[in-house]
Scaffold this active site. Sequence first.
Site, PDB file in Angstrom:
ATOM      1  N   LYS A  79       0.942  -1.161  -0.098  1.00 20.93           N
ATOM      2  CA  LYS A  79       0.142  -0.204  -0.047  1.00 20.93           C
ATOM      3  C   LYS A  79       1.006   1.282   0.101  1.00 20.93           C
ATOM      4  O   LYS A  79       1.767   1.273   0.770  1.00 20.93           O
ATOM      5  CB  LYS A  79      -0.913   0.004   1.195  1.00 20.93           C
ATOM      6  CG  LYS A  79      -1.812   1.206   1.144  1.00 20.93           C
ATOM      7  CD  LYS A  79      -2.937   0.940   2.440  1.00 20.93           C
ATOM      8  CE  LYS A  79      -4.191   1.960   2.389  1.00 20.93           C
ATOM      9  NZ  LYS A  79      -4.990   1.922   3.593  1.00 20.93           N
ATOM     10  N   SER A 154     -10.125   2.034   2.419  1.00 18.81           N
ATOM     11  CA  SER A 154      -9.132   2.800   1.542  1.00 18.81           C
ATOM     12  C   SER A 154      -8.245   1.937   0.792  1.00 18.81           C
ATOM     13  O   SER A 154      -7.543   2.345   0.034  1.00 18.81           O
ATOM     14  CB  SER A 154      -8.311   3.903   2.271  1.00 18.81           C
ATOM     15  OG  SER A 154      -7.689   3.162   3.311  1.00 18.81           O
ATOM     16  N   SER A 178     -10.505  -0.079   6.644  1.00 14.58           N
ATOM     17  CA  SER A 178      -9.935  -0.235   5.273  1.00 14.58           C
ATOM     18  C   SER A 178      -9.071  -1.393   5.122  1.00 14.58           C
ATOM     19  O   SER A 178      -8.675  -1.518   3.593  1.00 14.58           O
ATOM     20  CB  SER A 178      -8.779   1.043   5.368  1.00 14.58           C
ATOM     21  OG  SER A 178      -9.620   2.059   5.100  1.00 14.58           O
TER      22      SER A 178
END
Length: 496
Positions: A79, A154, A178
């Site tokens: 990420k 997210s 998330s």
Amino acid sequence: MSLIHNTAAELGAMIAAGEVSAAEVAGAHLDRMAEVEPKVGAFLHVDRETTLEQARAVDARLQAGEKLGPLAGVPIAHKDIFATRDMPTTAASKILEGWHPPYDATVTRRLREAGLVILGKTNLDEFAMGSSTENSAYQLTHNPWDLTRVPGGSSGGSSAAVASYEAPLSTGTDTGGSIRQPAAVTGIVGMKPTYGGSSRYGLIAFASSLDTPGPFARTVLDAAMLQETFSGYDPMDSTSIDAPVPSVVEAARNADVSGMRIGVIREFAGEGAQPGVLARFNEAVQLLESLGAKVVEVSCPSFETALPAYYLIAPSECSSNLARFDAMRYGLRVGDDGTRSAEEVMALTRAAGFGPEVKRRIMLGTYALSSGYYDAYYGQAQKVRTVISREFEAAFHQVDVLISPTTPTTAFPIGERADDPMAMYLADLYTIPSNLSGNAAMSVPCGLADEDGLPVGLQIMAPVLGDDRCYRVGAAVEKALESRWGGGLLAKAPAL
Ligand code: GLN
């Protein structure tokens, strides 16, 4: 079957046995990325040469007889909120465009030490604020099950990368859901470890009392292996927990729920959710009973107040954390032409560099923390947080784990909630309580909704430092359903 379809555990074993090289495995995944990225858009940054170089270095370390972990040579999508010294780190914000961190996050460093090969940096909602990845300042990411739908957020780039077989593993961060929410809506496994169980050092901060790095994978065992690789005490993170924890890998291998007490949260199992989500959830409850667990209903009335409390606490912390993006130290600088004051440059830079959702949160948080309103908003929200933690504690006196659907609905269409923040926030209704209390929670696939044929996630919540219980229950559900589905849920996904 090609290398992209193997699990991380299998790939690690094949590489260790010399059956295939880390470079070949990385190459197969890079080829897959080249094929599907134009449709999926999971990655913000890919650099084929750097990836292959890392893989060749791992092959050399293994050939030299170095003892690396069981995931040595396995590729991972990372990420883009974790600092990486050899790749840009943007948090999907324009304010950090082109920034190259001078150091690695602890999670990044541990991945490298264990010999994992970083394929690239994945897309996310700007500063991890959102539930659909539509708040990225750079691009949309599409759900591999249906390209017109969101991959959750997210960490939507990370969930989409694993669900589309671009990577067997990926990292995420979970502040309000998330990891679990994107895992649920893309049909994969996602785990939010106990807060403090995985290090925040080098993670770009959103809400520091909630931010928790965790794994995504296609199997429960793979998620456990990844969590074990990067978690554990870190003196560089002041809230890191220095305590022994039971092995999550052993728990994932155990997969036995007989005699376990499992609580269904009454408030999260009734109306309000999509019928197909509730139907799969109720089947999962029956399944757990048939596997020998004792299922009881538990009431947690304060959990319904978690969402409003979170939307005061998280923005308050973000308004403070994001003050560091001041155009002076790093990142974007707008209007610095020698005629303007530092304050003017700061204002211009922040106006240009932050997207609308980030600005909304900064304004909300600044207001909630302002003198005169602090007690009424932030103070009150902190009290609610305490009540929620106590309710969890009381529940865990009665049961070993709590379960609920992970999300109220399946993946929604791109654009559907983009202009409606409240509707977007509701995607995390069931996940947020565990962030406020800091306990461990997982999402594991439990089938497809009848209405739309899209994946549904089962959420398994365990006490602080009880991560192993999530893995035990998650693995039991996975094992039982796999025999029904044959080849796992993703085998049912429409081919890209
Ligand atoms: N969707 C939630 C939010 O927008 C949670 C985000 C997260 O966990 N990073 O704040």
